[in-house]
Scaffold this motif. Sequence first.
Motif, mmCIF file in Angstrom:
data_model
loop_
_atom_site.group_PDB
_atom_site.id
_atom_site.type_symbol
_atom_site.label_atom_id
_atom_site.label_comp_id
_atom_site.label_asym_id
_atom_site.label_seq_id
_atom_site.Cartn_x
_atom_site.Cartn_y
_atom_site.Cartn_z
ATOM 1 N N THR A 124 -10.967 7.852 4.268
ATOM 2 C CA THR A 124 -10.485 9.074 3.615
ATOM 3 C C THR A 124 -10.773 10.332 4.431
ATOM 4 O O THR A 124 -9.961 11.257 4.424
ATOM 5 N N VAL A 146 -8.334 -4.215 4.468
ATOM 6 C CA VAL A 146 -7.712 -2.901 4.574
ATOM 7 C C VAL A 146 -8.794 -1.887 4.242
ATOM 8 O O VAL A 146 -9.461 -2.000 3.215
ATOM 9 N N GLN A 167 -0.548 7.654 9.730
ATOM 10 C CA GLN A 167 -1.634 7.413 8.775
ATOM 11 C C GLN A 167 -2.189 6.000 8.861
ATOM 12 O O GLN A 167 -3.007 5.618 8.031
ATOM 13 N N VAL A 168 -1.765 5.218 9.834
ATOM 14 C CA VAL A 168 -2.181 3.820 9.883
ATOM 15 C C VAL A 168 -2.640 3.463 11.294
ATOM 16 O O VAL A 168 -2.112 3.974 12.285
ATOM 17 N N VAL A 206 0.401 5.705 -0.201
ATOM 18 C CA VAL A 206 -0.489 6.857 -0.137
ATOM 19 C C VAL A 206 0.227 7.991 -0.851
ATOM 20 O O VAL A 206 1.332 8.375 -0.459
ATOM 21 N N VAL A 222 -5.367 4.776 7.089
ATOM 22 C CA VAL A 222 -5.465 3.429 6.546
ATOM 23 C C VAL A 222 -5.650 2.500 7.739
ATOM 24 O O VAL A 222 -4.808 2.460 8.645
ATOM 25 N N ILE A 258 0.838 -1.210 0.000
ATOM 26 C CA ILE A 258 0.000 0.000 0.000
ATOM 27 C C ILE A 258 0.865 1.249 0.000
ATOM 28 O O ILE A 258 1.834 1.355 0.752
ATOM 29 N N ILE A 283 3.196 4.274 3.680
ATOM 30 C CA ILE A 283 2.257 4.780 4.684
ATOM 31 C C ILE A 283 3.045 5.434 5.816
ATOM 32 O O ILE A 283 3.935 4.824 6.396
ATOM 33 N N PHE A 308 -9.701 2.166 3.809
ATOM 34 C CA PHE A 308 -9.184 3.519 3.612
ATOM 35 C C PHE A 308 -10.229 4.499 4.133
ATOM 36 O O PHE A 308 -11.263 4.694 3.504
#
Length: 107
Positions: free
Chosen positions: A94, A90, A21-22, A12, A99, A10, A17, A92
């Motif tokens: 947004t 997974v 962000q995870v 971004v 994530v 993955i 990532i 997303f």
Amino acid sequence: MNVFQVLKFITVNHKGIAPDQVALTDLNGKPNAVMTDLLHDILTKVYLFVDLESVENTQEVIAKLTAVTPLPDDVLDEYQKALEQTVYQVNFATKKELVEIVYDDFI
């Protein structure tokens, strides 16, 4: 697929990532703060000391971290366990710019 494979796969905005962000969430979508913090720590170390493009599995990641960091074996064992968690989905998110890696925390 496991967490390590997701991190390799993955991107971004064409980049890996970012740690912030995870999140790791259970099958019901509830974030696991302890595992998420551990993953943030792992990602920070990996991005500093390991080229994800050049490693094929978690054993290589741990071997590289062992060679270049003073992290104790028990910490590296926890890193390996977290990276090898089976991923079921997974997501997303947004609006949250997040994530979510969904795994079963009972395995």
